[in-house]
Design a protein around this motif. Structure first.
Motif, mmCIF file in Angstrom:
data_model
loop_
_atom_site.group_PDB
_atom_site.id
_atom_site.type_symbol
_atom_site.label_atom_id
_atom_site.label_comp_id
_atom_site.label_asym_id
_atom_site.label_seq_id
_atom_site.Cartn_x
_atom_site.Cartn_y
_atom_site.Cartn_z
ATOM 1 N N GLY A 57 0.839 -1.187 0.000
ATOM 2 C CA GLY A 57 0.000 0.000 0.000
ATOM 3 C C GLY A 57 0.875 1.237 0.000
ATOM 4 O O GLY A 57 2.091 1.161 0.074
ATOM 5 N N ALA A 58 0.236 2.366 -0.075
ATOM 6 C CA ALA A 58 0.985 3.613 -0.124
ATOM 7 C C ALA A 58 0.236 4.692 0.637
ATOM 8 O O ALA A 58 -0.985 4.681 0.716
ATOM 9 N N THR A 59 1.001 5.585 1.212
ATOM 10 C CA THR A 59 0.444 6.746 1.875
ATOM 11 C C THR A 59 1.456 7.884 1.746
ATOM 12 O O THR A 59 2.660 7.646 1.683
ATOM 13 N N ALA A 60 0.966 9.078 1.704
ATOM 14 C CA ALA A 60 1.855 10.231 1.562
ATOM 15 C C ALA A 60 2.653 10.493 2.836
ATOM 16 O O ALA A 60 3.770 10.997 2.784
ATOM 17 N N HIS A 61 2.078 10.128 3.979
ATOM 18 C CA HIS A 61 2.728 10.408 5.265
ATOM 19 C C HIS A 61 2.690 9.166 6.150
ATOM 20 O O HIS A 61 1.839 9.058 7.032
ATOM 21 N N PRO A 62 3.602 8.212 5.927
ATOM 22 C CA PRO A 62 3.587 6.999 6.739
ATOM 23 C C PRO A 62 3.986 7.297 8.184
ATOM 24 O O PRO A 62 4.918 8.051 8.447
ATOM 25 N N SER A 63 3.252 6.726 9.109
ATOM 26 C CA SER A 63 3.578 6.855 10.530
ATOM 27 C C SER A 63 3.998 5.489 11.047
ATOM 28 O O SER A 63 3.853 4.473 10.361
#
Length: 84
Positions: free
Chosen positions: A14-20
C-alpha cells in the motif's frame, strides 16, 4: 541431480503520503497474514534505515521467520535501486 529454482516476488503493501509508525506496523501485520494465507515463505525483507520503522516492525517480521536486512548507511543510489 537436483535443481534449485529461485523465484523473486515483490509484495507491495500500500501507499500513503505520510507513513507513521502505526501505519508501518499495521502494514507488517498485513504482510505476514497475506503470506500465511498464500502459503509463501519469505526469508528476507530489505528496508531503509528510516525512523518510521519502529522496533515492533522488526519484531513482527522476526516472529514470522523473516530476517530484516537494512540498506547501507548514506548510500542514496542503493535506496533508489531498491525502491524501483
Amino acid at each position: 541431480m537436483s535443481r534449485r529454482v529461485w523465484r523473486w516476488e515483490e509484495h507491495r503493501l500500500g501507499a500513503t503520503a505520510h507513513p507513521s509508525a502505526v501505519w508501518v506496523v499495521q502494514a507488517a501485520k498485513n504482510l505476514v497474514m497475506d503470506l500465511e494465507d498464500a502459503g509463501c515463505r519469505v526469508r528476507f525483507l530489505i528496508r531503509d534505515r528510516g525512523g518510521k520503522f519502529p522496533e515492533l516492525f522488526d519484531a513482527i517480521l522476526k516472529d514470522a521467520g523473516v530476517k530484516v536486512v537494512l540498506s547501507g548507511a548514506r548510500m542514496p543510489r542503493m535506496n533508489s535501486i531498491m525502491e524501483r
